[in-house]
Scaffold this motif. Sequence first.
Motif, PDB file in Angstrom:
ATOM      1  N   TYR A 284       4.398 -16.718  24.519  1.00 42.33           N
ATOM      2  CA  TYR A 284       4.416 -18.075  25.070  1.00 42.33           C
ATOM      3  C   TYR A 284       4.530 -18.103  26.587  1.00 42.33           C
ATOM      4  N   LEU A 288       2.143 -20.053  29.101  1.00 38.85           N
ATOM      5  CA  LEU A 288       2.678 -21.224  29.806  1.00 38.85           C
ATOM      6  C   LEU A 288       2.370 -21.144  31.299  1.00 38.85           C
ATOM      7  N   SER A 300       0.768 -22.657  21.169  1.00 39.55           N
ATOM      8  CA  SER A 300       2.192 -22.610  21.529  1.00 39.55           C
ATOM      9  C   SER A 300       2.489 -23.530  22.703  1.00 39.55           C
ATOM     10  N   ILE A 303       2.261 -27.228  21.669  1.00 40.05           N
ATOM     11  CA  ILE A 303       3.422 -27.771  20.947  1.00 40.05           C
ATOM     12  C   ILE A 303       4.592 -27.961  21.883  1.00 40.05           C
ATOM     13  N   ALA A 304       4.775 -26.993  22.776  1.00 35.55           N
ATOM     14  CA  ALA A 304       5.870 -27.121  23.737  1.00 35.55           C
ATOM     15  C   ALA A 304       5.682 -28.403  24.544  1.00 35.55           C
ATOM     16  N   GLN A 307       6.506 -31.406  22.466  1.00 38.85           N
ATOM     17  CA  GLN A 307       7.957 -31.502  22.334  1.00 38.85           C
ATOM     18  C   GLN A 307       8.579 -32.127  23.578  1.00 38.85           C
ATOM     19  N   GLN A 308       8.013 -31.787  24.755  1.00 37.71           N
ATOM     20  CA  GLN A 308       8.576 -32.366  25.972  1.00 37.71           C
ATOM     21  C   GLN A 308       8.195 -33.832  26.142  1.00 37.71           C
ATOM     22  N   ILE A 317       5.762 -32.963  15.781  1.00 38.49           N
ATOM     23  CA  ILE A 317       6.064 -31.640  16.340  1.00 38.49           C
ATOM     24  C   ILE A 317       6.063 -30.579  15.235  1.00 38.49           C
TER      25      ILE A 317
ATOM     26  N   THR B 124       8.027 -17.967  18.640  1.00 38.84           N
ATOM     27  CA  THR B 124       9.179 -18.486  19.375  1.00 38.84           C
ATOM     28  C   THR B 124       9.149 -20.003  19.460  1.00 38.84           C
ATOM     29  N   VAL B 125       7.983 -20.560  19.798  1.00 42.52           N
ATOM     30  CA  VAL B 125       7.925 -21.998  20.039  1.00 42.52           C
ATOM     31  C   VAL B 125       8.185 -22.767  18.747  1.00 42.52           C
ATOM     32  N   ALA B 126       7.528 -22.367  17.658  1.00 43.47           N
ATOM     33  CA  ALA B 126       7.715 -23.060  16.386  1.00 43.47           C
ATOM     34  C   ALA B 126       9.174 -22.989  15.942  1.00 43.47           C
ATOM     35  N   VAL B 129      11.378 -25.274  18.216  1.00 44.53           N
ATOM     36  CA  VAL B 129      11.323 -26.727  18.020  1.00 44.53           C
ATOM     37  C   VAL B 129      12.010 -27.142  16.724  1.00 44.53           C
ATOM     38  N   ALA B 239      11.957 -18.704  26.410  1.00 44.45           N
ATOM     39  CA  ALA B 239      11.423 -19.878  25.712  1.00 44.45           C
ATOM     40  C   ALA B 239      12.539 -20.722  25.116  1.00 44.45           C
ATOM     41  N   LEU B 243      12.887 -24.613  26.261  1.00 46.37           N
ATOM     42  CA  LEU B 243      12.589 -25.671  25.306  1.00 46.37           C
ATOM     43  C   LEU B 243      13.840 -26.367  24.765  1.00 46.37           C
ATOM     44  N   PHE B 261      11.744 -18.583  36.810  1.00 48.67           N
ATOM     45  CA  PHE B 261      10.665 -19.520  36.459  1.00 48.67           C
ATOM     46  C   PHE B 261      10.762 -20.805  37.290  1.00 48.67           C
ATOM     47  N   TYR B 265       7.879 -21.855  39.797  1.00 45.16           N
ATOM     48  CA  TYR B 265       6.987 -22.884  39.287  1.00 45.16           C
ATOM     49  C   TYR B 265       7.314 -24.257  39.823  1.00 45.16           C
TER      50      TYR B 265
END
Lengths: 350, 300
Positions: A284, A288, A300, A303-304, A307-308, A317, B124-126, B129, B239, B243, B261, B265
Amino acid sequence: MQTTVQRTTPYRVLALALLMALVVFFAFPLFWIITGSFKSAKVINSRTPQWFPLELLNTGEPGWAAFLQVVGLPILLAIAVIALLLLLHKKQALHTLGLIVGITVMLGAVAYALYAYISQTGTSWPAAPQLNNYTRLFSKAALKWLWNTLFICAMAMLLTSVTATMAGYAIAKKRFAGRALIFSIFVMAMALPKQVILIPLLKEMSFLSLHNTPWAVILPTVGWPFGVFLMKQFAENIPGSILEATRIDGAGEIQTFIQIVLPMVAPGIGALAIFTFISTWNDYFLQLLMLNTERTMTISVGIAKLQQEMSTDFGLIMAGAAIAAIPIVLIFLIFQRFFTRGITIGAVKG
Amino acid sequence: MQYTLAEQERKRKRRENQVGYAFMLPSLLFFFGFVIFPMGMALVTSFTNYSMTSFDFVGFTNYVNAFKDKVFLQASWNTIVIVLVSVPVVTLFSLWVASVVYKMGNAASSFYRVIFYLPIVTGTVAVTVVWKWMFNNYYGLLNYVFTNLGIISKNINWLGNPAYALWCIITILLTTSIGQPIVLYISALANVDPSLVEAAEVDGANNLQVFWKIKWPQIMSTTLYILVITTINSFQCFALIQLLTSGGPNNSTNTIMYKIFQHAYQYNQYGYGNAMGVLLALLIAVFSYFQFRLAKTDNE
């Protein structure tokens, strides 16, 4: 491996019970993603959680729904435990029975859901309220995200397999100058945290005008030395005498590589390919950083972002999470043996 | 004709070099282009004030600033807490699971491998969340179950409370870190020489003695590898932070990785970000060094 007879001690019973609880704990997030993706906002926002997405069944019979809600989880657990106990049994026949029970129950559940669904709504499939989350998800760029992810993973897998197989063979079997040095640089790079290089990588990709393209994710993935390391372990098992014999027979280097080396390291390539595919799918952070428009995103990152943007639209989600997770979980289940082999061989001999 | 042998030998060597590098070339291109070069750049730019507008050499200023930066110190502390908790827990726990599972039949041990690997392949993302939903103050499963069981009297805002947030993150990190060590330990335990175990049993050693005296030394290299990869993974935990909490509340879950990050960023302070990256790499090197030392003394 020979299996020793296990005595039934209190410790063992306790251990198995604890293990069973852990199985539920580890499998639960995936269960909750999939069931959640079928729940409407009304169900999700109620204070009492629904263990099953009853709206998916939509039988219109409250009796059934209430029944499932109360006994559903215990039944599911009981089935899991029975299937597991059967699976654990040494006798092949009972073992098979366990598999059959498990599969039948799953198929039965699917069939029942389909039956209930069709009897309720006729045969018109799309746009039913229960699939609302998915309809909404695909009205966004979700298909595009899936395609981007697939493209990135497939290219990374292909390029890594080719370059790592060649390099692994060279390090294992060719006595060229500087071989030991190159290999130790590879190993040291692997021990360093990957993310530390991400800022320079980001700048490099902007400089090459590759930022926000799939290649910004693919190229660094291919550069990561794990594959070379893995393929070296496999290539070392090729007997030198065979290579020598082919050389005496007058075969060229490329011919030797294709006809002799490739077939012998094929299991390694399989392991590496599947490992690269899965880890790229889930990488991810790199995605990103490199991909930041709706058109180029992976699933990925998509979805992130969902979610935000809509943090409490859990149904949507979860539908996204399910779409991201299910393909890769299936691939993992199918190629599990290759995958396990890849991570063990990479580690145990290193 | 006297020098033919030496000549041939030299020719063969040159050919071996050419062929070797020809096979290495594609891999080396990618490796130097997208791993080694950025690593060098990270080191070099960490001594500059590289940002959107400037790129001047500033010596050790970034490093000095890092140690004066309260948020960086807090983030380092959080990172170290995560590592110090997760590494031993993951190692011991996976060793325990593997020791229960490895003697079972093939299907059963495959089953457990799959289950414990599931959170990793789910992604990781799934996973993040769904946990975010379960931790939710109002709609979360956790509050529902805990209040109904009488463990807590009223809903807890798990991720919004500095006392709990980091521990929630560590819990999820544990579930996503344990799969690989279990797979590794299962195969390491299955490879322990059975004749040694039998000999020890004949001599009257009990299970625990067999484990510590016979099996433990033989799986030491696997343990070391697990320690190293778990350490690296825990240090890089990103992550989950981004998140779930975005480093909050009040930096109580900020980590070095997340701070890098942010600077890269959001604030566009590349030089400072890279300096923190170099510090992170050094920190990981120090941890790995001590793990190697520990494993060595244990082995002798």
